[in-house]
Design a protein around this motif. Structure first.
Motif, mmCIF file in Angstrom:
data_model
loop_
_atom_site.group_PDB
_atom_site.id
_atom_site.type_symbol
_atom_site.label_atom_id
_atom_site.label_comp_id
_atom_site.label_asym_id
_atom_site.label_seq_id
_atom_site.Cartn_x
_atom_site.Cartn_y
_atom_site.Cartn_z
ATOM 1 N N TYR A 98 7.884 41.149 -58.863
ATOM 2 C CA TYR A 98 7.267 41.372 -57.556
ATOM 3 C C TYR A 98 8.144 40.804 -56.437
ATOM 4 O O TYR A 98 8.356 41.450 -55.400
ATOM 5 C CB TYR A 98 5.891 40.717 -57.536
ATOM 6 C CG TYR A 98 5.286 40.592 -56.159
ATOM 7 C CD1 TYR A 98 4.543 41.620 -55.599
ATOM 8 C CD2 TYR A 98 5.476 39.418 -55.408
ATOM 9 C CE1 TYR A 98 3.998 41.507 -54.325
ATOM 10 C CE2 TYR A 98 4.934 39.295 -54.139
ATOM 11 C CZ TYR A 98 4.200 40.338 -53.600
ATOM 12 O OH TYR A 98 3.673 40.221 -52.343
ATOM 13 N N ALA A 144 3.816 45.633 -60.705
ATOM 14 C CA ALA A 144 4.337 44.487 -59.951
ATOM 15 C C ALA A 144 5.436 44.920 -58.993
ATOM 16 O O ALA A 144 5.507 44.468 -57.845
ATOM 17 C CB ALA A 144 4.849 43.418 -60.913
ATOM 18 N N TYR A 145 6.302 45.817 -59.454
ATOM 19 C CA TYR A 145 7.397 46.301 -58.592
ATOM 20 C C TYR A 145 6.837 47.093 -57.402
ATOM 21 O O TYR A 145 7.274 46.911 -56.258
ATOM 22 C CB TYR A 145 8.337 47.160 -59.423
ATOM 23 C CG TYR A 145 9.552 47.629 -58.653
ATOM 24 C CD1 TYR A 145 10.697 46.843 -58.599
ATOM 25 C CD2 TYR A 145 9.542 48.835 -57.963
ATOM 26 C CE1 TYR A 145 11.810 47.256 -57.884
ATOM 27 C CE2 TYR A 145 10.651 49.258 -57.247
ATOM 28 C CZ TYR A 145 11.778 48.463 -57.217
ATOM 29 O OH TYR A 145 12.871 48.878 -56.498
ATOM 30 N N PHE A 147 3.834 46.850 -56.026
ATOM 31 C CA PHE A 147 3.178 45.934 -55.085
ATOM 32 C C PHE A 147 4.208 45.183 -54.234
ATOM 33 O O PHE A 147 3.991 44.928 -53.054
ATOM 34 C CB PHE A 147 2.291 44.941 -55.837
ATOM 35 C CG PHE A 147 0.995 45.527 -56.301
ATOM 36 C CD1 PHE A 147 0.207 46.274 -55.443
ATOM 37 C CD2 PHE A 147 0.550 45.336 -57.598
ATOM 38 C CE1 PHE A 147 -0.990 46.825 -55.861
ATOM 39 C CE2 PHE A 147 -0.638 45.881 -58.035
ATOM 40 C CZ PHE A 147 -1.415 46.633 -57.162
ATOM 41 N N GLY A 148 5.345 44.836 -54.845
ATOM 42 C CA GLY A 148 6.402 44.186 -54.078
ATOM 43 C C GLY A 148 6.960 45.079 -52.996
ATOM 44 O O GLY A 148 7.195 44.642 -51.866
ATOM 45 N N THR A 151 4.466 45.316 -50.178
ATOM 46 C CA THR A 151 4.510 44.111 -49.351
ATOM 47 C C THR A 151 5.674 44.156 -48.383
ATOM 48 O O THR A 151 5.546 43.815 -47.197
ATOM 49 C CB THR A 151 4.610 42.863 -50.239
ATOM 50 O OG1 THR A 151 3.447 42.783 -51.075
ATOM 51 C CG2 THR A 151 4.720 41.603 -49.397
#
Length: 379
Positions: A98, A144-145, A147-148, A151
């Motif tokens: 992330y 996770a990637y 969501f990163g 962000t």
């Protein structure tokens, strides 16, 4: 009035340490939950290696790729060297993936994706060798990637929005400063130029001119101190403003127009002020805009028009306020400063900021100059 200080914002180090402690707590649970009798008991060595996979997270934003490699190495050592309890989720790997997706440039993100394409199947092969675990692992790392990246996109949007807001605020402050200083300096110049002549011909008028200069200067200082007082940040101690600081008063409104007209009359200009329609209360920002429009229009008359008379008219209509400032001066043309300039541009910008319109041009029958602004009275 008592002011409440904002809570301090935690620094990056504190946030990263807190995240590492949270991950450590999650990874400790399998060690404290009772295990089945047929399984080997959890050892301190296994717990130590688990902690070794968490500690690098403290540096996750400073060297994310190096932290990813350290986590992969510690996790591989844990798989191969000890017999410890497994984890329901690869917490440390998800956090660092992330982070890389959120803060790293494209080359490092690409290298991370390629590394995971190799590392995830190898980890599954060392563990259960099941397609179910492989599918689940690929899914959570991909999530996770994503969501990163979301962000990062949100932070970029916030930065752009903040920069645009700062640019709008700079333009607003520039308009306020221009209106205050241009109006005051113009009146002071006119009065100062008339003073020496009045001293020789009419001493009583000279005294009035000098009184008008000092009054205009004091008014300009009050307005400037008011603006700077609003912009000034509180001190570190959060205490009250120091003695002599400008009070944070509201912006001028329509009730200040008669005084503005009186000061301009003091420069020798015949100013007529008229209000028509049903007068009613307006939002403070609308009143401030109307005041500044009239102020700038009168400043232009004093500076450029060489006019004898000027008429200021406020007309309250059903859903808008119509402001008209008309003079009998030389009108637009070379050297008058009226076809453009920051003042007239500022008038149109102020009107547009409130959903209104502004126009400037020749007065009725092509004589003189007219400034017209309409401001909506609704929200």
């Amino acid at each position: 009035m008592m002011r409440i200080r904002a809570l301090p914002v935690a620094g990056p180090w504190a946030v990263d340490i807190a995240i590492a402690l949270l991950v450590q707590a999650a990874m400790t649970m399998p060690f404290v939950v009772p295990r089945s009798p047929e399984l080997a008991p959890a050892t301190w060595a296994a717990y130590g290696l688990t902690t070794l996979t968490v500690v690098p997270l403290v540096w996750r934003r400073r060297a994310p790729v190096a932290v990813l490699l350290a986590i992969l190495a510690a996790s591989a050592l844990y798989k191969l060297a000890v017999e410890g309890p497994g984890q329901p989720l690869p917490y440390t790997g998800l956090v660092i993936v992330y982070t890389i997706a959120a803060v790293s440039p494209p080359p490092k993100r690409l290298a991370t994706i390629l590394l995971l394409v190799v590392a995830v199947p190898v980890s599954v092969w060392l563990n259960t060798r099941s397609a179910r675990e492989l599918t689940f692992s690929l899914f959570v790392f991909a999530a996770a990637y994503v969501f990163g990246r979301l962000t990062d996109a949100r932070q970029r949007a916030h930065r752009i929005e903040a920069e645009q807001a700062a640019a709008r605020e700079r333009a607003r402050i520039a308009r306020e400063m221009h209106d205050i200083l241009s109006h005051a300096v113009s009146l002071m110049i006119v009065q100062a130029e008339a003073g020496p002549v009045a001293v020789r011909t009419a001493p009583e008028r000279a005294e009035a001119a000098f009184d008008a200069i000092s009054e205009t200067g004091r008014d300009a200082m009050v307005q400037l101190r008011r603006m700077l007082g609003v912009l000034r940040e509180d001190g570190d101690d959060g205490g009250p403003q120091a003695a002599g600081d400008a009070p944070r008063e509201p912006q001028p409104g329509l009730d200040g127009l008669p005084e503005l007209v009186r000061r301009v009359r003091g420069s020798g200009l015949d100013v007529a002020y008229e209000v028509t329609g049903e007068v009613r209360p307006l939002p403070a920002h609308t009143e401030a805009t109307a005041h500044r429009v009239v102020q700038e229009a009168l400043t232009n008359v004093v500076k450029h028009a060489r006019a004898a008379t000027v008429r200021v008219r406020l007309a309250y209509e059903e859903d808008l306020l119509r402001i008209t400032v008309t003079d009998d001066g030389r009108g637009p043309g070379p050297g008058t400063g009226k076809p453009g300039g920051h003042g007239l541009i500022g008038i149109r910008e102020r009107a547009a900021a409130h959903g209104g319109t502004g126009h400037t041009g020749p007065g009725p029958d092509g004589r003189g100059f007219e400034v017209g602004v309409t401001l909506p009275l609704g929200p």
